[in-house]
Design a protein around this motif. Structure first.
Motif, mmCIF file in Angstrom:
data_model
loop_
_atom_site.group_PDB
_atom_site.id
_atom_site.type_symbol
_atom_site.label_atom_id
_atom_site.label_comp_id
_atom_site.label_asym_id
_atom_site.label_seq_id
_atom_site.Cartn_x
_atom_site.Cartn_y
_atom_site.Cartn_z
ATOM 1 N N ALA A 27 0.922 -1.178 0.039
ATOM 2 C CA ALA A 27 -0.057 0.033 -0.196
ATOM 3 C C ALA A 27 0.871 1.275 0.070
ATOM 4 C CB ALA A 27 -0.931 -0.065 1.026
ATOM 5 N N ARG A 28 1.962 1.126 0.691
ATOM 6 C CA ARG A 28 2.940 2.313 0.840
ATOM 7 C C ARG A 28 3.512 2.705 -0.646
ATOM 8 N NH1 ARG A 28 5.670 1.272 5.437
ATOM 9 N NH2 ARG A 28 4.038 1.790 6.533
ATOM 10 N N GLY A 32 0.775 4.152 -8.390
ATOM 11 C CA GLY A 32 -0.702 4.017 -8.381
ATOM 12 C C GLY A 32 -1.223 4.249 -9.853
ATOM 13 N N LEU A 33 -2.273 4.597 -10.260
ATOM 14 C CA LEU A 33 -2.812 4.618 -11.510
ATOM 15 C C LEU A 33 -2.525 6.061 -12.022
ATOM 16 C CD1 LEU A 33 -4.507 2.284 -10.429
ATOM 17 C CD2 LEU A 33 -6.120 2.663 -12.137
ATOM 18 N N PRO A 34 -2.209 6.123 -13.254
ATOM 19 C CA PRO A 34 -1.952 7.499 -14.059
ATOM 20 C C PRO A 34 -3.451 8.202 -13.912
ATOM 21 C CG PRO A 34 -1.119 5.796 -15.246
ATOM 22 C CD PRO A 34 -1.590 5.163 -14.206
ATOM 23 N N GLN A 62 -6.357 -0.483 -5.063
ATOM 24 C CA GLN A 62 -5.919 0.832 -5.862
ATOM 25 C C GLN A 62 -6.940 1.399 -6.760
ATOM 26 O OE1 GLN A 62 -1.998 0.134 -7.545
ATOM 27 N NE2 GLN A 62 -0.894 1.183 -5.830
ATOM 28 N N VAL A 63 -7.352 0.495 -7.629
ATOM 29 C CA VAL A 63 -8.448 0.945 -8.540
ATOM 30 C C VAL A 63 -9.572 1.660 -8.056
ATOM 31 C CG1 VAL A 63 -9.885 0.278 -10.662
ATOM 32 C CG2 VAL A 63 -7.709 -0.695 -10.455
ATOM 33 N N PHE A 132 -8.931 -5.195 -13.928
ATOM 34 C CA PHE A 132 -7.518 -6.273 -13.898
ATOM 35 C C PHE A 132 -6.418 -5.171 -14.040
ATOM 36 C CE2 PHE A 132 -10.227 -8.746 -16.176
ATOM 37 C CZ PHE A 132 -10.405 -9.914 -15.715
ATOM 38 N N CYS A 133 -5.836 -4.849 -12.754
ATOM 39 C CA CYS A 133 -4.816 -4.106 -12.680
ATOM 40 C C CYS A 133 -3.398 -4.627 -12.292
ATOM 41 C CB CYS A 133 -5.132 -2.661 -11.778
ATOM 42 S SG CYS A 133 -3.543 -1.373 -11.792
#
Length: 289
Positions: A27-28, A32-34, A62-63, A132-133
């Motif tokens: 998590a840290r 992340g996602l753009p 995250q998503v 799905f990431c």
């Protein structure tokens, strides 16, 4: 649509062990996602009356976190992962931003997932977006795409996303780091404690073309990330190819060597990763559900 918040069968002990203990660090330290990818996903939910997200291999969420943080309206989130530790982190991250959105965490392998219940009178209910990431490559592609077709709402979208890793990135400092990892663990890329990584037998685009989700557009989003030695070491602890458990008693020695290598590399030039975040956005062909 309602789903009881209970585990489903599916994940093997090996699958659970792959990410056991890494959830807080994940998590840290995981990128992340753009923003452009988040906007693309959010656009698929516009005009859907009660948008539902199914996130397969959710990790620490995250998503859904990115979508909610960007203001996307969601009615329900179904987050599926083989790791209870990851799901615990997902709950902690998502609960403060849910507002009126409901959340179900499902402890299961993606191809074992099944929706447990739908509201009476809503036979076409189901996820409007399936994501799905950085997770699809761990799954049985044919099985999860068949499942997605079976459970998704009419007109739903499906997104397979990813951007490689520091193992695959072709920069001088990442090559040097990979060689150091191989010095400790051997030449093969590890896949957690239970074996070596095997490349998928087919490209993701080929999997989609052979499935119900054959109407595909590809979106390539360029991302520049600058790393520090500390952030790289934190990231490596979350990976299947350089997690702490792989090194045993040698982990402290590896981190000392890696820190020295990265500090030297950072003194010569910044530790920059010029990545491409790819989104394969798929829908069923016209006339299908």
């Amino acid at each position: 649509m309602t789903y009881p918040d209970v585990p489903l069968p599916g994940p093997s002990p090996d699958q659970e062990a792959l990410f056991e203990g890494a959830a807080v660090t994940y998590a840290r330290h995981r990128p992340g996602l753009p923003d452009a990818a988040v906007r693309l996903l959010a656009d698929t939910l516009r005009c859907r009356p009660s948008p539902v997200l199914l996130d397969l291999g959710t990790g620490t969420g995250q998503v859904p976190l990115a979508l909610l943080s960007a203001g996307a309206v969601l009615t329900h989130i179904e987050a599926v992962d083989v790791s209870p530790q990851m799901l615990h982190q997902a709950r902690q991250a998502l609960t403060p931003v849910l507002s009126h959105c409901t959340l179900t965490l499902v402890h299961a392998a993606a191809d074992a997932y099944e929706p447990l219940a739908t509201l009476p009178g809503e036979p076409d209910s189901g996820p409007d977006l399936i994501t799905f990431c950085r997770s699809y490559h761990w799954m049985n592609g044919e099985a999860v795409l068949e499942m997605a077709d079976r459970v998704a709402a009419p007109g739903a979208a499906l997104a397979i996303m990813g951007d490689g890793s520091l193992w695959t990135h072709p920069a001088g400092w990442t090559r040097a780091l990979r060689e150091l990892i191989q010095h400790y663990l051997g030449p093969a890329r590890r896949a957690g404690v239970f074996g070596s990584y095997t490349e998928p037998s087919s490209r993701f685009e080929e999997d989609l073309a052979a499935s119900a989700w054959s109407d595909v557009t590809q979106h390539r989003i360029r991302v520049a990330r600058t790393w520090t030695p500390d952030s790289v070491l934190g990231y490596l602890r979350t990976t299947s190819f350089a997690g702490a458990e792989l090194f045993g008693d040698d982990h402290a020695a590896f981190e000392a060597d890696a820190r020295a290598l990265l500090t030297t590399q950072a003194g010569e030039r910044p530790l920059v990763e010029n990545a491409v975040f790819t989104v394969l956005l798929a829908r069923r062909r016209r006339g299908a559900r």
